[in-house]
Enzyme design. Structure first.
Site, PDB file in Angstrom:
ATOM      1  N   GLU A 172       1.031  -0.093  -5.117  1.00 17.24           N
ATOM      2  CA  GLU A 172       0.187   1.040  -5.241  1.00 17.24           C
ATOM      3  C   GLU A 172       1.354   1.915  -5.178  1.00 17.24           C
ATOM      4  OE1 GLU A 172      -3.566   3.241  -3.425  1.00 17.24           O
ATOM      5  OE2 GLU A 172      -1.947   2.522  -2.167  1.00 17.24           O
ATOM      6  N   ASP A 205       0.741  -1.026   0.037  1.00 16.67           N
ATOM      7  CA  ASP A 205       0.024   0.188   0.084  1.00 16.67           C
ATOM      8  C   ASP A 205       0.671   0.980  -0.099  1.00 16.67           C
ATOM      9  OD1 ASP A 205      -2.842   1.145   0.565  1.00 16.67           O
ATOM     10  OD2 ASP A 205      -1.737   2.144   2.014  1.00 16.67           O
ATOM     11  N   HIS A 247       4.932   4.645  -2.763  1.00 16.31           N
ATOM     12  CA  HIS A 247       5.804   5.622  -2.761  1.00 16.31           C
ATOM     13  C   HIS A 247       5.955   6.298  -1.482  1.00 16.31           C
ATOM     14  CE1 HIS A 247       1.350   6.414  -2.883  1.00 16.31           C
ATOM     15  NE2 HIS A 247       1.679   7.492  -2.296  1.00 16.31           N
ATOM     16  N   ASP A 298     -10.916   2.148  -1.760  1.00 13.05           N
ATOM     17  CA  ASP A 298     -10.811   3.681  -1.543  1.00 13.05           C
ATOM     18  C   ASP A 298     -12.025   4.256  -2.701  1.00 13.05           C
ATOM     19  OD1 ASP A 298      -8.753   3.961  -0.146  1.00 13.05           O
ATOM     20  OD2 ASP A 298      -7.361   3.394  -1.327  1.00 13.05           O
TER      21      ASP A 298
END
Length: 618
Positions: A325, A288, A291, A414
């Site tokens: 992700e 998850d 980044h 989400d």
């Protein structure tokens, strides 16, 4: 920041262990920390607490036992006074009792005692299971607490035949690591190794995965390695270096992957990944918000993690899939070899595909400025994957990766949960529009993912829910309202006042699937539609994807809301998509090759409103 190679190397205090039981049906991931049951019946306890001069082991019903401090931050004790089932805490020098940070099970929630688990107590039945190649993946995102009324792994097992009949080949489980309270989406976990007690014991999680494998369904786990949740993380009290202020995340302090003591933090994360893959025989992990795993060291944590997982995959000769992700252009992490096999991460979530939702909500053919540009973004997202992803370090965008490097969806936790009332798209758009955008997603050469209940147009919402108390509960509620107020278009104050309270148990209950809806003709028809279109994917699309080494898609905008896309495969086959996402006909010309699926209707060279045509040239 400048990475300093002179930092203290505490990793030398223990070996990096990857060990599987010699018997294939008994799987154990040996860890250098936590409670490990030994062959002689004793239990070895080990904790990294450099901020503590002493640590004692507090076994329930016994006097605390002193642990040996080796001078490098590690405290250790091997004792015959503990066994599988024993409950314990660590007693810090000031008298504070804390759970084991690598507890395998927390029967009394995040702040309670940890329980010694012997992983050899579960005998697996999936001998010979080696997973499935990535091109065969049809994902199904599942939240255990709302998948059934009971909200447990044991009850979820009874629904696996439904997924097998549907055509699902991989389940993606929303996070199951221990979180505070009895309800949570799971992305605020604090004890990464413990399966949440609200869902069942570790043995029940293994039984679920075992049963999925019996049906040739992979199980991929969501994990969060960028932050800890706001409640139940005691580690900074004895190991302040577990987090860092040098990097920030929107959800809390960043894990320390590149500063002093970061070698232990890195092992904490990497062993967690190996633990799920080895001891629970999971088929992959979805990282998850990867980044936000910020690392300025010479060897990024994502690269080290992937290398260690590759070693396990090769040693056990099975498919293991890693999914990201990520909000950045990570094409370099999605490369394939000449045979189309992933050489790095298997795929990333394609958030750009949500331009399909713009079509469903009527923005592509409205005649407004930018509609054609928006159509182009959608076409590019379908054909190539990358559209608006940020460029890495200013480098040119070079998405030379195949479509299977992307996961496509029209609904996720989400996308649904970040609406004011958590409505599914089936509650917001007419069925013919939903059929059209779903037909695109499910036959796309990218890997499709459904959100649980999507296959029968479930009426249950999926609002955000959690189980905090006191000031934190109120802060979360206010923060949620503030987040929702920034939606576009902005909700009214009346709507915000009616938004479900995340702390209310009724909010969780509202999200639990109503399986008897499948007995109703309208919902049964949706399920039949999904089953039929996924059968086409199995028969005609998946075989094309077996050896894709590179990008192979092109696209053309016909008109605002109308587009073409084409993919040329190594075999020479050509897959064509003609999509008219408008309320009026558009001219596309005759079908090229054999029609695989027609959603809507055609009239000579025209596709009528909301018509999708997939065709294949062999």
């Amino acid at each position: 920041m400048i990475f300093s190679p002179a930092r203290k190397d505490t990793r030398r205090a223990f070996p990096a262990l990857i060990a599987t039981s010699s018997q294939e049906n008994l799987r154990v991931h040996r860890m250098p920390f936590g409670a490990e049951t030994e062959e002689d019946g004793r239990v070895r306890f080990r904790i990294y607490a450099p901020a503590q001069s002493s640590v004692r082991l507090a076994l329930e019903g016994r006097e605390p036992l002193p642990m040996h401090a080796d001078g490098t931050g590690w405290h250790e004790l091997t004792t015959d006074q503990a066994k599988a089932g024993s409950r314990y805490r660590y007693l810090l020098a000031d008298g504070t009792q804390v759970p084991d940070p690598v507890s395998r099970y927390q029967p009394e929630d995040v702040s309670g005692a940890s329980e010694v688990i012997d992983p050899r107590s579960y005998a697996w039945n999936d001998k010979g299971w080696r997973g499935r190649p990535w091109n065969e993946a049809i994902l199904y995102e599942l939240h255990v607490g709302t998948f059934t009324k009971e909200g447990t792994f044991s009850s979820a097992v009874r629904k696996l035949d439904h997924l097998a009949v549907l055509g699902i080949t991989a389940i993606e489980l929303m996070c199951i690591a221990e979180f505070p309270g009895n309800r949570n989406w799971g992305y605020d976990g604090t004890l990464f190794y413990a399966t949440d007690s609200a869902y069942g014991r570790p043995e029940e999680v293994k039984a679920f995965i075992d049963a999925a494998h019996a049906r040739h369904i992979m199980v991929i786990l969501d994990v969060v390695y960028n932050h800890f949740g706001p409640e139940g993380n005691y580690m900074p009290q004895y190991f302040p270096g577990i987090v860092t202020d040098r990097h920030k995340t929107p959800w809390g302090q960043s894990l320390n992957f590149d500063g002093e003591h970061s070698d232990v933090v890195r092992d904490y994360v990497i062993h967690n990944a190996l633990y799920w893959l080895e001891e629970f025989h999971a088929d992959g992990l979805r990282l998850d918000a990867s980044h936000a795993m910020i690392d300025d060291s010479p060897r990024h944590i994502l690269d080290e993690l992937r290398e260690r997982v590759d070693a396990l995959s090769n040693a056990e000769n099975r498919y293991i899939h890693l999914i990201l992700e990520n909000e950045t252009n990570i094409a370099n992490k999605l490369q394939r070899d000449d045979q189309g096999k992933p050489t790095n991460y298997s795929a990333q979530w394609n958030h750009d595909i949500t331009h399909l939702l713009s079509a469903a909500f009527g923005n592509l053919c409205s005649g407004k400025d930018g509609a054609e540009e928006e159509t182009g973004k959608l076409a590019k997202a379908l054909a190539e994957g990358f559209v608006i992803a940020a460029q890495m370090q200013g480098a040119p965008l070079e998405p030379h990766v195949p479509p299977t490097a992307f996961i496509a969806f029209i609904q996720t936790h989400d996308l649904i949960g970040n609406r004011v009332f958590g409505e599914r798209i089936s509650a917001l758009v007419p069925p013919h529009q939903l059929h059209a955008i779903a037909a695109i997603c499910l036959l796309l050469p990218q890997i499709p993912m459904l959100f649980m209940g999507e296959e029968w147009a479930a009426t249950t919402p999926f609002p955000f829910f959690c189980d905090y108390h006191g000031d934190l509960a109120e802060a979360v509620r206010k923060g949620r309202c503030d987040q929702l107020s920034k939606l576009d278009p902005a909700p009214s104050q009346e709507e915000l006042a009616r938004a479900p309270n995340p702390q209310d148990d009724a909010t969780l209950r509202s999200a639990q699937l109503l399986w008897d809806e499948l007995d109703q003709p309208a919902h049964a028809a949706w399920f039949d539609w999904y089953k039929r279109i996924l059968a086409v994917r199995h028969e005609s699309i998946i075989p094309l994807l077996a050896s894709l080494p590179d990008a192979c898609g092109t696209y053309e905008v016909i008109a605002p809301g109308a587009l073409k896309a084409r993919w040329i495969f190594p075999s020479g086959a050509k897959l064509h998509l003609n999509a008219n996402l408008c309320d009026r006909p558009n001219t596309f010309g005759p079908a090229t090759g054999r029609t695989l699926w027609l959603e809507g209707s055609e009239d000579n060279d025209n596709l009528n409103s909301w018509t999708i045509r997939w065709s294949l040239e062999a």
